[in-house]
Design a protein around this motif. Sequence first.
Motif, PDB file in Angstrom:
ATOM      1  N   ASN A 322      45.119  36.008  63.706  1.00 55.82           N
ATOM      2  CA  ASN A 322      44.896  37.410  63.304  1.00 55.82           C
ATOM      3  C   ASN A 322      46.150  38.004  62.641  1.00 55.82           C
ATOM      4  O   ASN A 322      46.709  39.010  63.080  1.00 55.82           O
ATOM      5  CB  ASN A 322      44.484  38.262  64.507  1.00 55.82           C
ATOM      6  CG  ASN A 322      43.158  37.829  65.075  1.00 55.82           C
ATOM      7  OD1 ASN A 322      42.217  37.532  64.341  1.00 55.82           O
ATOM      8  ND2 ASN A 322      43.068  37.774  66.409  1.00 55.82           N
ATOM      9  N   LEU A 323      46.598  37.394  61.551  1.00 54.98           N
ATOM     10  CA  LEU A 323      47.851  37.773  60.913  1.00 54.98           C
ATOM     11  C   LEU A 323      47.670  38.978  59.981  1.00 54.98           C
ATOM     12  O   LEU A 323      46.562  39.271  59.519  1.00 54.98           O
ATOM     13  CB  LEU A 323      48.393  36.589  60.113  1.00 54.98           C
ATOM     14  CG  LEU A 323      48.655  35.299  60.902  1.00 54.98           C
ATOM     15  CD1 LEU A 323      48.998  34.166  59.950  1.00 54.98           C
ATOM     16  CD2 LEU A 323      49.769  35.500  61.913  1.00 54.98           C
ATOM     17  N   SER A 324      48.786  39.680  59.681  1.00 56.78           N
ATOM     18  CA  SER A 324      48.781  40.737  58.677  1.00 56.78           C
ATOM     19  C   SER A 324      48.621  40.108  57.297  1.00 56.78           C
ATOM     20  O   SER A 324      48.822  38.900  57.128  1.00 56.78           O
ATOM     21  CB  SER A 324      50.096  41.520  58.741  1.00 56.78           C
ATOM     22  OG  SER A 324      51.177  40.688  58.365  1.00 56.78           O
ATOM     23  N   PRO A 325      48.286  40.922  56.260  1.00 53.52           N
ATOM     24  CA  PRO A 325      48.075  40.324  54.937  1.00 53.52           C
ATOM     25  C   PRO A 325      49.249  39.491  54.433  1.00 53.52           C
ATOM     26  O   PRO A 325      49.065  38.375  53.943  1.00 53.52           O
ATOM     27  CB  PRO A 325      47.829  41.554  54.046  1.00 53.52           C
ATOM     28  CG  PRO A 325      47.211  42.551  54.966  1.00 53.52           C
ATOM     29  CD  PRO A 325      47.888  42.338  56.289  1.00 53.52           C
ATOM     30  N   ILE A 326      50.484  40.004  54.549  1.00 61.74           N
ATOM     31  CA  ILE A 326      51.636  39.269  54.045  1.00 61.74           C
ATOM     32  C   ILE A 326      51.869  38.013  54.881  1.00 61.74           C
ATOM     33  O   ILE A 326      52.133  36.926  54.341  1.00 61.74           O
ATOM     34  CB  ILE A 326      52.890  40.162  54.037  1.00 61.74           C
ATOM     35  CG1 ILE A 326      52.727  41.265  52.988  1.00 61.74           C
ATOM     36  CG2 ILE A 326      54.140  39.327  53.740  1.00 61.74           C
ATOM     37  CD1 ILE A 326      53.914  42.198  52.881  1.00 61.74           C
ATOM     38  N   ALA A 327      51.763  38.146  56.205  1.00 58.35           N
ATOM     39  CA  ALA A 327      51.924  36.967  57.073  1.00 58.35           C
ATOM     40  C   ALA A 327      50.823  35.947  56.803  1.00 58.35           C
ATOM     41  O   ALA A 327      51.053  34.731  56.840  1.00 58.35           O
ATOM     42  CB  ALA A 327      51.919  37.388  58.541  1.00 58.35           C
ATOM     43  N   LEU A 328      49.604  36.437  56.492  1.00 63.45           N
ATOM     44  CA  LEU A 328      48.494  35.534  56.183  1.00 63.45           C
ATOM     45  C   LEU A 328      48.768  34.759  54.901  1.00 63.45           C
ATOM     46  O   LEU A 328      48.548  33.533  54.841  1.00 63.45           O
ATOM     47  CB  LEU A 328      47.197  36.334  56.055  1.00 63.45           C
ATOM     48  CG  LEU A 328      45.942  35.531  55.670  1.00 63.45           C
ATOM     49  CD1 LEU A 328      45.624  34.481  56.718  1.00 63.45           C
ATOM     50  CD2 LEU A 328      44.747  36.481  55.475  1.00 63.45           C
ATOM     51  N   ILE A 329      49.285  35.459  53.880  1.00 67.22           N
ATOM     52  CA  ILE A 329      49.619  34.788  52.628  1.00 67.22           C
ATOM     53  C   ILE A 329      50.715  33.742  52.855  1.00 67.22           C
ATOM     54  O   ILE A 329      50.656  32.628  52.321  1.00 67.22           O
ATOM     55  CB  ILE A 329      50.059  35.807  51.558  1.00 67.22           C
ATOM     56  CG1 ILE A 329      48.858  36.666  51.118  1.00 67.22           C
ATOM     57  CG2 ILE A 329      50.671  35.114  50.349  1.00 67.22           C
ATOM     58  CD1 ILE A 329      47.729  35.869  50.482  1.00 67.22           C
ATOM     59  N   ALA A 330      51.717  34.080  53.674  1.00 67.66           N
ATOM     60  CA  ALA A 330      52.786  33.122  53.969  1.00 67.66           C
ATOM     61  C   ALA A 330      52.225  31.887  54.678  1.00 67.66           C
ATOM     62  O   ALA A 330      52.573  30.748  54.347  1.00 67.66           O
ATOM     63  CB  ALA A 330      53.866  33.783  54.826  1.00 67.66           C
ATOM     64  N   ALA A 331      51.320  32.121  55.647  1.00 72.85           N
ATOM     65  CA  ALA A 331      50.723  30.995  56.376  1.00 72.85           C
ATOM     66  C   ALA A 331      49.850  30.144  55.458  1.00 72.85           C
ATOM     67  O   ALA A 331      49.872  28.911  55.531  1.00 72.85           O
ATOM     68  CB  ALA A 331      49.903  31.516  57.553  1.00 72.85           C
ATOM     69  N   LEU A 332      49.092  30.818  54.567  1.00 71.78           N
ATOM     70  CA  LEU A 332      48.230  30.076  53.652  1.00 71.78           C
ATOM     71  C   LEU A 332      49.049  29.284  52.625  1.00 71.78           C
ATOM     72  O   LEU A 332      48.616  28.220  52.174  1.00 71.78           O
ATOM     73  CB  LEU A 332      47.273  31.036  52.936  1.00 71.78           C
ATOM     74  CG  LEU A 332      46.150  31.618  53.805  1.00 71.78           C
ATOM     75  CD1 LEU A 332      45.327  32.626  53.023  1.00 71.78           C
ATOM     76  CD2 LEU A 332      45.246  30.507  54.326  1.00 71.78           C
ATOM     77  N   THR A 333      50.220  29.820  52.255  1.00 71.45           N
ATOM     78  CA  THR A 333      51.092  29.074  51.348  1.00 71.45           C
ATOM     79  C   THR A 333      51.495  27.742  51.972  1.00 71.45           C
ATOM     80  O   THR A 333      51.384  26.678  51.342  1.00 71.45           O
ATOM     81  CB  THR A 333      52.353  29.893  51.010  1.00 71.45           C
ATOM     82  OG1 THR A 333      51.962  31.139  50.411  1.00 71.45           O
ATOM     83  CG2 THR A 333      53.261  29.130  50.050  1.00 71.45           C
ATOM     84  N   PRO A 358      36.297  34.638  53.996  1.00 67.89           N
ATOM     85  CA  PRO A 358      36.101  35.762  54.928  1.00 67.89           C
ATOM     86  C   PRO A 358      37.417  36.325  55.454  1.00 67.89           C
ATOM     87  O   PRO A 358      37.531  37.549  55.651  1.00 67.89           O
ATOM     88  CB  PRO A 358      35.278  35.128  56.062  1.00 67.89           C
ATOM     89  CG  PRO A 358      34.625  33.939  55.455  1.00 67.89           C
ATOM     90  CD  PRO A 358      35.598  33.429  54.436  1.00 67.89           C
ATOM     91  N   MET A 359      38.413  35.472  55.677  1.00 71.17           N
ATOM     92  CA  MET A 359      39.712  35.948  56.136  1.00 71.17           C
ATOM     93  C   MET A 359      40.366  36.847  55.091  1.00 71.17           C
ATOM     94  O   MET A 359      40.955  37.889  55.422  1.00 71.17           O
ATOM     95  CB  MET A 359      40.620  34.748  56.432  1.00 71.17           C
ATOM     96  CG  MET A 359      40.142  33.858  57.575  1.00 71.17           C
ATOM     97  SD  MET A 359      40.919  32.207  57.552  1.00 71.17           S
ATOM     98  CE  MET A 359      42.637  32.622  57.425  1.00 71.17           C
ATOM     99  N   ILE A 360      40.254  36.452  53.814  1.00 74.55           N
ATOM    100  CA  ILE A 360      40.866  37.225  52.730  1.00 74.55           C
ATOM    101  C   ILE A 360      40.170  38.581  52.574  1.00 74.55           C
ATOM    102  O   ILE A 360      40.819  39.624  52.427  1.00 74.55           O
ATOM    103  CB  ILE A 360      40.805  36.423  51.417  1.00 74.55           C
ATOM    104  CG1 ILE A 360      41.632  35.147  51.528  1.00 74.55           C
ATOM    105  CG2 ILE A 360      41.283  37.255  50.244  1.00 74.55           C
ATOM    106  CD1 ILE A 360      43.082  35.387  51.896  1.00 74.55           C
ATOM    107  N   ARG A 361      38.853  38.567  52.599  1.00 76.80           N
ATOM    108  CA  ARG A 361      38.108  39.826  52.470  1.00 76.80           C
ATOM    109  C   ARG A 361      38.414  40.756  53.642  1.00 76.80           C
ATOM    110  O   ARG A 361      38.588  41.966  53.458  1.00 76.80           O
ATOM    111  CB  ARG A 361      36.606  39.543  52.401  1.00 76.80           C
ATOM    112  CG  ARG A 361      36.167  38.836  51.117  1.00 76.80           C
ATOM    113  CD  ARG A 361      34.654  38.728  51.046  1.00 76.80           C
ATOM    114  NE  ARG A 361      34.205  37.963  49.896  1.00 76.80           N
ATOM    115  CZ  ARG A 361      34.013  38.474  48.678  1.00 76.80           C
ATOM    116  NH1 ARG A 361      34.246  39.764  48.472  1.00 76.80           N
ATOM    117  NH2 ARG A 361      33.589  37.705  47.696  1.00 76.80           N
ATOM    118  N   ALA A 362      38.484  40.206  54.852  1.00 77.59           N
ATOM    119  CA  ALA A 362      38.760  41.028  56.034  1.00 77.59           C
ATOM    120  C   ALA A 362      40.163  41.633  55.979  1.00 77.59           C
ATOM    121  O   ALA A 362      40.386  42.745  56.466  1.00 77.59           O
ATOM    122  CB  ALA A 362      38.605  40.183  57.297  1.00 77.59           C
ATOM    123  N   ALA A 363      41.104  40.897  55.367  1.00 74.86           N
ATOM    124  CA  ALA A 363      42.477  41.402  55.260  1.00 74.86           C
ATOM    125  C   ALA A 363      42.640  42.391  54.114  1.00 74.86           C
ATOM    126  O   ALA A 363      43.720  42.977  53.952  1.00 74.86           O
ATOM    127  CB  ALA A 363      43.442  40.236  55.080  1.00 74.86           C
TER     128      ALA A 363
END
Length: 440
Positions: A322-333, A358-363
């Motif tokens: 359940n990461l924040s948008p920036i943390a999610l982008i870092a994890a996806l990188t 779905p993760m991207i849309r939710a964020a």
Amino acid sequence: MTGFDRDAVALKIGIFLFVMFFLLGSGIWVGLALLGVAYIGMIGFTSRNPGNAMIITVWTSSSSWTLTALPLFIWMGEILYRTRLSEDMFKGLAPWLSRIPGGLLHTNVVGCTVFAAVSGSSAATLTTVGKMSIPELQKRGYPEYMTIGTLAGAATLGLMIPPSLTLIVYGVTVKESITKLFMAGVIPGLVLAGMFMLYIVAWYFLRPGQRPKPEPHVGFIAALKNSTLLIPVIALVVVVIGSMYGGYATPTEAAAFGVVGALVLAALQGSLSLHTFTQSLLGATRTSAMIALILMGAAFLSLSMGFTGLPRALAEWIAEFNLSPIALIAALTVFYIIIGMFLDGISAVVLTMAIIEPMIRAAGIDLIWFGIFIVVVVEMAQITPPIGFNLFVLQSMTKHDITYIAKTALPMFGIMVLMVVVLVAFPELATWLPDRLLAQ
């Protein structure tokens, strides 16, 4: 093992890595190594008949009409390489680019940027520009690691600057406008090319002892006169790009125009003979067969990994945090860099997007922006071992060890990581142009 890990993800990754390094280390062809790893994965972790799956997958991947453009663009590059057209291109560019710190190394970036707008394929861009630039830069005394490294990185622009096969697959998968995605890729592609050129400038000032002998000074009038040598190549690019963007031809048909145009120009120059024609055709056949075998192996490996559930398991693992948008982008990188070590870019998008979307849309992340982000991280996958496609193509062209080529490309990998940071800090780079043009 499965008592601690229900899907045995760590076990599967370990087995895939062991078999991959064992087969590559044994010296067999890369395409056969990929097929072997996929076969082991199929018989070890699935109940499906591996032979039947391999036959269907190999036929499907090799019979795609889209891939027809690849051997045609490679043949076009072979023609340019074996005639005086490539030499004339360097004579035309040299008076201008030699004045920039870094000199003719910039032809790798400029050439790849231009050809990326023609092919949409990283492999075709790398092969065509590499056939022209590598011999000329070696002859002029540029360091081998800079010649190979900048070419490996700059060739990935074929995935960013439209037309891009990766953006087409992404747009279809997430049901977004492919036209908007193409528009979104223009500015980030040019920014990334500019960052590659800045790296060359930095090398020039930080490593003065490695500079080649300066090119002979050419006056402005003489430089303009030499620029007329670029007219045939520019005309060829305009014909190919114009036929596609004008709606007169598909990429495959445009590639055929490019081959015919290259043959006509070479004939008009008097540099086309039966020998050069035959050698260009045989060279294109050899390179295309090598790339086709790797694509077959990559397609079967993608299928095998899909059946084992590895991409889905890793994506679901990221979703649990359940990461924040920036943390999610870092994890996806990090996630796509790891995935890209084993899959080609299109397969990575197809296999993971069902979980990632779905993760991207939710964020609340813009899907057009995310498409450009996907292309950048997929570009990284082209130059990361053990299955970096550009590394294999360069290995076949230069006969260098794959480890050496990967080391030369490492700075370009770092620049692409920096490009992800730039995209996060300035998302308008990807969204401004499509919003502006569509508003008008």
